[in-house]
Design a protein around this motif. Structure first.
Motif, PDB file in Angstrom:
ATOM      1  N   GLY A 171     -34.805 -18.154  17.766  1.00 26.13           N
ATOM      2  CA  GLY A 171     -33.384 -18.668  17.694  1.00 26.13           C
ATOM      3  C   GLY A 171     -32.792 -19.100  16.385  1.00 26.13           C
ATOM      4  N   PRO A 172     -33.562 -19.891  15.630  1.00 29.82           N
ATOM      5  CA  PRO A 172     -33.043 -19.975  14.444  1.00 29.82           C
ATOM      6  C   PRO A 172     -32.769 -18.685  13.570  1.00 29.82           C
ATOM      7  CG  PRO A 172     -35.054 -21.427  14.971  1.00 29.82           C
ATOM      8  CD  PRO A 172     -34.999 -20.602  15.868  1.00 29.82           C
ATOM      9  N   GLN A 173     -33.474 -17.771  13.645  1.00 26.43           N
ATOM     10  CA  GLN A 173     -33.112 -16.626  12.792  1.00 26.43           C
ATOM     11  C   GLN A 173     -31.777 -16.039  13.251  1.00 26.43           C
ATOM     12  OE1 GLN A 173     -36.231 -13.360  13.274  1.00 26.43           O
ATOM     13  NE2 GLN A 173     -34.376 -11.979  12.767  1.00 26.43           N
ATOM     14  N   LEU A 174     -31.674 -16.135  14.579  1.00 30.08           N
ATOM     15  CA  LEU A 174     -30.177 -15.192  15.183  1.00 30.08           C
ATOM     16  C   LEU A 174     -29.109 -16.122  15.141  1.00 30.08           C
ATOM     17  CD1 LEU A 174     -32.230 -13.376  18.076  1.00 30.08           C
ATOM     18  CD2 LEU A 174     -31.008 -12.599  15.893  1.00 30.08           C
ATOM     19  N   ALA A 175     -29.495 -17.674  15.277  1.00 34.13           N
ATOM     20  CA  ALA A 175     -28.256 -18.484  14.906  1.00 34.13           C
ATOM     21  C   ALA A 175     -27.806 -18.450  13.547  1.00 34.13           C
ATOM     22  CB  ALA A 175     -28.892 -19.896  15.126  1.00 34.13           C
ATOM     23  N   GLU A 176     -28.771 -18.273  12.369  1.00 35.02           N
ATOM     24  CA  GLU A 176     -28.417 -18.151  11.166  1.00 35.02           C
ATOM     25  C   GLU A 176     -27.651 -16.839  10.907  1.00 35.02           C
ATOM     26  OE1 GLU A 176     -31.651 -17.446   8.100  1.00 35.02           O
ATOM     27  OE2 GLU A 176     -30.542 -18.391   6.648  1.00 35.02           O
ATOM     28  N   ALA A 179     -28.248  -7.365  13.945  1.00 38.06           N
ATOM     29  CA  ALA A 179     -27.429  -7.540  12.627  1.00 38.06           C
ATOM     30  C   ALA A 179     -26.188  -7.196  12.415  1.00 38.06           C
ATOM     31  CB  ALA A 179     -28.599  -7.598  11.638  1.00 38.06           C
ATOM     32  N   LYS A 180     -25.951  -5.865  12.572  1.00 35.68           N
ATOM     33  CA  LYS A 180     -24.882  -5.031  12.277  1.00 35.68           C
ATOM     34  C   LYS A 180     -23.760  -5.723  13.205  1.00 35.68           C
ATOM     35  CE  LYS A 180     -25.245  -1.711   9.257  1.00 35.68           C
ATOM     36  NZ  LYS A 180     -24.434  -1.716   8.036  1.00 35.68           N
ATOM     37  N   ARG A 181     -24.067  -6.066  14.334  1.00 35.21           N
ATOM     38  CA  ARG A 181     -23.070  -6.534  15.439  1.00 35.21           C
ATOM     39  C   ARG A 181     -22.548  -7.915  15.042  1.00 35.21           C
ATOM     40  NH1 ARG A 181     -19.947  -8.843  17.620  1.00 35.21           N
ATOM     41  NH2 ARG A 181     -19.621  -9.633  19.548  1.00 35.21           N
ATOM     42  N   LEU A 182     -23.564  -8.682  14.779  1.00 32.93           N
ATOM     43  CA  LEU A 182     -23.387 -10.150  14.380  1.00 32.93           C
ATOM     44  C   LEU A 182     -22.620 -10.280  13.093  1.00 32.93           C
ATOM     45  CD1 LEU A 182     -26.550 -12.013  15.793  1.00 32.93           C
ATOM     46  CD2 LEU A 182     -24.285 -12.255  16.798  1.00 32.93           C
ATOM     47  N   THR A 183     -22.743  -9.372  12.247  1.00 35.79           N
ATOM     48  CA  THR A 183     -22.012  -9.639  11.192  1.00 35.79           C
ATOM     49  C   THR A 183     -21.141  -8.497  10.612  1.00 35.79           C
ATOM     50  OG1 THR A 183     -23.754  -7.855   9.708  1.00 35.79           O
ATOM     51  CG2 THR A 183     -24.316 -10.313   9.967  1.00 35.79           C
ATOM     52  N   HIS A 184     -20.437  -8.067  11.652  1.00 34.21           N
ATOM     53  CA  HIS A 184     -19.326  -6.936  11.517  1.00 34.21           C
ATOM     54  C   HIS A 184     -19.812  -5.945  10.644  1.00 34.21           C
ATOM     55  CE1 HIS A 184     -18.034 -10.615  13.738  1.00 34.21           C
ATOM     56  NE2 HIS A 184     -18.346 -11.321  12.692  1.00 34.21           N
ATOM     57  N   ASN A 185     -20.587  -5.374  11.115  1.00 35.99           N
ATOM     58  CA  ASN A 185     -21.080  -4.196  10.195  1.00 35.99           C
ATOM     59  C   ASN A 185     -21.089  -4.332   8.730  1.00 35.99           C
ATOM     60  OD1 ASN A 185     -21.058  -2.627  12.477  1.00 35.99           O
ATOM     61  ND2 ASN A 185     -18.909  -2.575  12.850  1.00 35.99           N
ATOM     62  N   SER A 186     -21.497  -5.729   8.173  1.00 36.85           N
ATOM     63  CA  SER A 186     -21.853  -5.631   6.805  1.00 36.85           C
ATOM     64  C   SER A 186     -22.994  -4.878   6.428  1.00 36.85           C
ATOM     65  CB  SER A 186     -22.174  -7.174   6.552  1.00 36.85           C
ATOM     66  OG  SER A 186     -21.162  -8.172   6.699  1.00 36.85           O
ATOM     67  N   PRO A 187     -22.957  -4.456   5.167  1.00 36.51           N
ATOM     68  CA  PRO A 187     -24.059  -3.906   4.560  1.00 36.51           C
ATOM     69  C   PRO A 187     -25.264  -4.778   4.745  1.00 36.51           C
ATOM     70  CG  PRO A 187     -22.273  -3.531   3.044  1.00 36.51           C
ATOM     71  CD  PRO A 187     -21.644  -4.630   4.103  1.00 36.51           C
ATOM     72  N   SER A 225     -25.672 -15.373  12.861  1.00 30.23           N
ATOM     73  CA  SER A 225     -24.402 -15.359  13.418  1.00 30.23           C
ATOM     74  C   SER A 225     -23.552 -16.125  12.668  1.00 30.23           C
ATOM     75  CB  SER A 225     -24.505 -15.855  15.103  1.00 30.23           C
ATOM     76  OG  SER A 225     -23.493 -16.629  15.214  1.00 30.23           O
ATOM     77  N   ILE A 226     -24.055 -17.094  11.957  1.00 31.12           N
ATOM     78  CA  ILE A 226     -23.219 -17.864  11.075  1.00 31.12           C
ATOM     79  C   ILE A 226     -22.905 -17.251   9.716  1.00 31.12           C
ATOM     80  CG2 ILE A 226     -23.437 -19.901   9.410  1.00 31.12           C
ATOM     81  CD1 ILE A 226     -25.052 -21.062  11.899  1.00 31.12           C
ATOM     82  N   LEU A 227     -23.989 -16.241   9.515  1.00 29.31           N
ATOM     83  CA  LEU A 227     -23.742 -15.286   8.216  1.00 29.31           C
ATOM     84  C   LEU A 227     -22.487 -14.393   8.600  1.00 29.31           C
ATOM     85  CD1 LEU A 227     -27.274 -14.614   6.811  1.00 29.31           C
ATOM     86  CD2 LEU A 227     -25.518 -16.457   6.136  1.00 29.31           C
ATOM     87  N   GLY A 228     -22.359 -13.960   9.710  1.00 23.21           N
ATOM     88  CA  GLY A 228     -21.147 -13.192  10.108  1.00 23.21           C
ATOM     89  C   GLY A 228     -19.899 -13.818  10.224  1.00 23.21           C
ATOM     90  N   GLU A 229     -19.745 -15.218  10.602  1.00 22.19           N
ATOM     91  CA  GLU A 229     -18.769 -15.815  10.345  1.00 22.19           C
ATOM     92  C   GLU A 229     -18.153 -15.939   8.760  1.00 22.19           C
ATOM     93  OE1 GLU A 229     -18.816 -19.847  11.785  1.00 22.19           O
ATOM     94  OE2 GLU A 229     -20.077 -19.400  13.380  1.00 22.19           O
ATOM     95  N   LEU A 230     -19.185 -16.084   7.922  1.00 21.07           N
ATOM     96  CA  LEU A 230     -18.890 -16.370   6.487  1.00 21.07           C
ATOM     97  C   LEU A 230     -18.828 -14.913   5.990  1.00 21.07           C
ATOM     98  CD1 LEU A 230     -21.916 -18.812   5.487  1.00 21.07           C
ATOM     99  CD2 LEU A 230     -19.351 -19.334   6.260  1.00 21.07           C
ATOM    100  N   PHE A 264     -24.847  -9.606  -8.305  1.00 25.19           N
ATOM    101  CA  PHE A 264     -24.873 -10.013  -6.967  1.00 25.19           C
ATOM    102  C   PHE A 264     -25.826 -11.068  -6.645  1.00 25.19           C
ATOM    103  CE2 PHE A 264     -29.116  -8.398  -5.241  1.00 25.19           C
ATOM    104  CZ  PHE A 264     -29.434  -7.568  -6.048  1.00 25.19           C
ATOM    105  N   MET A 265     -25.554 -12.209  -5.982  1.00 27.42           N
ATOM    106  CA  MET A 265     -26.355 -13.445  -5.750  1.00 27.42           C
ATOM    107  C   MET A 265     -26.645 -13.796  -4.374  1.00 27.42           C
ATOM    108  SD  MET A 265     -24.649 -15.913  -8.161  1.00 27.42           S
ATOM    109  CE  MET A 265     -23.701 -15.558 -10.014  1.00 27.42           C
ATOM    110  N   THR A 266     -27.997 -14.034  -4.096  1.00 31.18           N
ATOM    111  CA  THR A 266     -28.297 -14.596  -2.971  1.00 31.18           C
ATOM    112  C   THR A 266     -28.239 -16.046  -2.878  1.00 31.18           C
ATOM    113  OG1 THR A 266     -30.297 -13.010  -2.795  1.00 31.18           O
ATOM    114  CG2 THR A 266     -30.400 -14.926  -1.478  1.00 31.18           C
ATOM    115  N   ILE A 267     -27.320 -16.421  -1.632  1.00 32.93           N
ATOM    116  CA  ILE A 267     -26.879 -17.684  -1.397  1.00 32.93           C
ATOM    117  C   ILE A 267     -27.280 -17.857   0.036  1.00 32.93           C
ATOM    118  CG2 ILE A 267     -25.223 -19.534  -1.510  1.00 32.93           C
ATOM    119  CD1 ILE A 267     -25.171 -18.256  -4.231  1.00 32.93           C
ATOM    120  N   HIS A 268     -28.249 -19.203   0.527  1.00 33.46           N
ATOM    121  CA  HIS A 268     -28.434 -19.239   1.706  1.00 33.46           C
ATOM    122  C   HIS A 268     -27.598 -20.244   2.440  1.00 33.46           C
ATOM    123  CE1 HIS A 268     -32.025 -18.250  -0.687  1.00 33.46           C
ATOM    124  NE2 HIS A 268     -32.580 -17.668   0.350  1.00 33.46           N
ATOM    125  N   CYS A 269     -26.383 -19.563   2.885  1.00 36.51           N
ATOM    126  CA  CYS A 269     -25.129 -20.516   3.283  1.00 36.51           C
ATOM    127  C   CYS A 269     -25.434 -20.649   4.943  1.00 36.51           C
ATOM    128  CB  CYS A 269     -24.149 -19.595   3.126  1.00 36.51           C
ATOM    129  SG  CYS A 269     -23.451 -19.420   1.521  1.00 36.51           S
TER     130      CYS A 269
END
Lengths: 425, 425
Positions: free
Chosen positions: B239-244, B282-290, B246-251, B159-164
């Motif tokens: 703000g920046p933490q939560l905006a990021e 975090a669960k909500r914005l990322t669609h229940n991702s681990p 939410s973007i991670l959720g899209e990705l 697994f790889m951490t990528i700061h998308c």
């Protein structure tokens, strides 16, 4: 007059002023809290206490360190060392739980040398004297129970744990609702055995007015003990625990009315999801008395690291309103703590207390974290050290793998994210 | 086919069977979780992994230990020792975060010797190669960013951490909403500098499909990094933490659709009262991702003891649904950890994870505590030792002050509340 009586009659005393100053709150706030019973200031009239602290609503979460000999390990010198290190690292109180050696001498030394409030569990002395007289615990003399309380009060003990809720009624409930661990409170177990063997009521409950009279005379704060605290996660929040708590609530009201300060002890071993309700119920059932929790430990599988299991529970409990945390050391469940264990236990408890104070909005708590973060951002290592809970540790640890660039640490070195003026950028 | 594709097509694979067996759940449960993206099984197709673990909903909380060199301290031998002790004490994963010395050799050794999944942060290698080529971080080559991912994928990284989520939009928000600590994520800070200096979009975001293609080819699990995680309590949940996030959720949704497993990284430094909402959001914005959280640390004032500050936050976070905890060692914020720090960090993280598993109703979790309590009640020290998270520690600590009666400990000795057959009774 006791402190609670002075507060009720709106008479300012130096103790109120001193704790108000420390907490950065008004004297009036302290006096209203003491008058209502939501705040206590444990201080025996016979003690000249260097550091006076209040425990309760709206105040900094306090921590206590248990010290004292056991029958298996007796050294007054070592216990005094433990006391000193506990106070050095921020303990607001110490309890002398000695059961081995000369208990009176031990207590005298601690009372003489401790700058902070001192608590005891008088039934330990009663049990010890009984056993040394070649009698059984079940033969503890009920008169001796009160004599020892009076003796310790006279000597200057500031607060005493008395297990007034271990009574026929709760003992009977325990028989009907068996639990895995039974009674794990030492004092509680003595009284359970005594009640069952003698078929008599707990003298501290039956003659509670007599106890209040002694407490009032010396302005002792009663710490009503939780003899039925759970000794493992599986026993948490059961009938006997809550029945006892409700009885302690009755007794708290009677104490307040008689001019005696009282706080309530709490568990123990509680899984994460029951801590909030334990705190809320304890405040409710005891009419918002100051709460004094031991731990709680959130898992039983990590002996050797119970200061961590306990810091987890303590932080959560304090964040929901627990006012006073009794530390747990890494040696809990294994042996009597040594000096280093005391240090580790105090630090873990302080982390728990302070992290709760941040969310309790206690004066200065957020500011401390703010400043630490600011100096971290500035890579001002000297200031970070000064602000740290344990400055010496910061110095020693940092020195183990020194950075090449002195404004960084050896974790990231030249890649430090904090260096705005990073030459790599 | 990737694991997520197999799961979607209902094709049983040995990986599903293996993790189902370990978790004591049905293979169907695992497959449904993997198909929906709520569970991931990080395992590169090029790795023969001795211990395969799944991360996500309904499963045991996993823990990761970060190891790796820094520019200031380089020893492959020591890092392998760290890996071994981490695995010995129960780490489910290790991340090689090396930035000093020969990164390829280091990683090769770890991939060869680690029985557990291995993660990396490829941007570290990109930054390191750039700086060694006498260039600045802002001159990192965007092609190299993908080449390094492909190289590490080929080598077998699981697994790889990528700061998308560090993109023009979130960087601009950070400029409008300044914070005390700025960007503390190392990878995040590299990308922020790069975006600002080059006035270009983050290549990992702009060419996310290219990243997904590589990840799919090797069945890499993407761990979408939180470049804007707070670096101190004062910055938490901004703000920046939560905006990021939410973007991670899209990705995350895009990755799932393309057959790529994904988990989401989380903070960092959070005060006690914001942990629950951070996890739920975090669960909500990322669609229940681990969810893979670092800490969170609940106070910043205890450097030298951040494994404790972090165990507090980690336990709470995991109890509300975090699936994977990255350990924090006592040396965090001070220096690169040594072997003993790794051990202490792993144990603290396991205490956090297990105490959460008790309330998550994870198979076997309550039973472990039950058995420990039972043997404690029976004063069966041998069994307590066996069941302990660290049996050797139990033995060593107990031996420091031995009890006179071998069925007790030196804390209470003859007054042990557990001894039903107490001769004093």
């Amino acid at each position: 007059m006791t402190l609670i009586e002075s507060a009720k009659q709106n008479q300012v005393r130096k103790e109120f002023e001193e704790v108000a100053k420390y907490e950065q709150v008004s004297v009036d706030f302290i006096m209203k809290g003491v008058a209502s019973g939501e705040i206590v200031i444990p201080k025996n009239i016979n003690r000249s206490l260097k550091i006076i602290r209040a425990v309760g609503k709206g105040l900094k979460t306090k921590i206590n360190a248990n010290i004292g000999t056991s029958p298996d390990h007796i050294s007054i010198k070592e216990e005094i060392e433990k006391m000193n290190i506990a106070v050095k690292y921020g303990a607001d109180a110490v309890m002398d739980l000695s059961t081995g050696g000369n208990l009176v001498n031990m207590r005298k030394e601690i009372l003489e040398k401790s700058p902070v409030m001192v608590g005891t569990v008088p039934i330990y002395q009663v049990a010890s004297q009984t056993v040394r007289a070649k009698k059984k615990i079940t033969q503890m003399d009920s008169e001796m129970m009160f004599d020892v309380v009076e003796q310790q009060a006279q000597e200057g003990v500031d607060f005493m744990t008395i297990h007034c809720g271990v009574i026929c009624e709760t003992v009977a409930m325990l028989d009907r609702q068996p639990r895995l661990m039974g009674v794990v409170s030492r004092g509680g177990s003595f009284l359970v055995k005594w009640i069952k063997a003698n078929k008599r009521e707990n003298p501290y409950y039956e003659q509670y007015d007599r106890l209040l009279k002694i407490a009032k005379k010396y302005d002792i704060t009663l710490s009503l003990g939780d003899g039925f605290r759970p000794g493992g996660n599986p026993d948490a929040s059961d009938g006997p625990q809550l029945a006892e708590l409700s009885i302690l609530g009755e007794l708290a009201l009677r104490a307040r009315k008689e001019g005696v300060q009282v706080m309530i002890e709490g568990p123990g071993h509680i899984p994460l999801d029951q801590i909030q309700s334990n705190v809320i119920l304890a405040k409710r059932l005891t009419h918002n008395s100051p709460l004094y929790f031991l731990g709680p430990i959130v898992t039983d599988v990590a002996p050797g690291y119970d200061h961590i299991s306990s810091a987890i529970g303590g932080a959560i409990a304090a964040s929901y309103g627990v006012d006073f945390i009794c530390y747990v050391t890494p040696s809990e469940h294994l042996r009597l703590p040594n000096v280093n264990d005391v240090k580790e236990g105090v630090i873990a408890a302080r982390i728990a207390a302070h992290s709760a104070d941040i969310v309790k909005n206690i004066n200065g708590a957020k500011q401390w974290d703010y400043e630490m973060s600011k100096y971290r951002k500035e890579r001002n290592w000297e200031k970070q050290k000064e602000l740290a809970l344990d400055p010496l540790k910061v110095e020693q640890e940092r020195a183990k793998i020194t950075p090449k660039l002195e404004d960084t640490c050896s974790m990231c070195g030249e890649f430090c994210s904090m260096r705005e003026e990073n030459e790599n950028s």
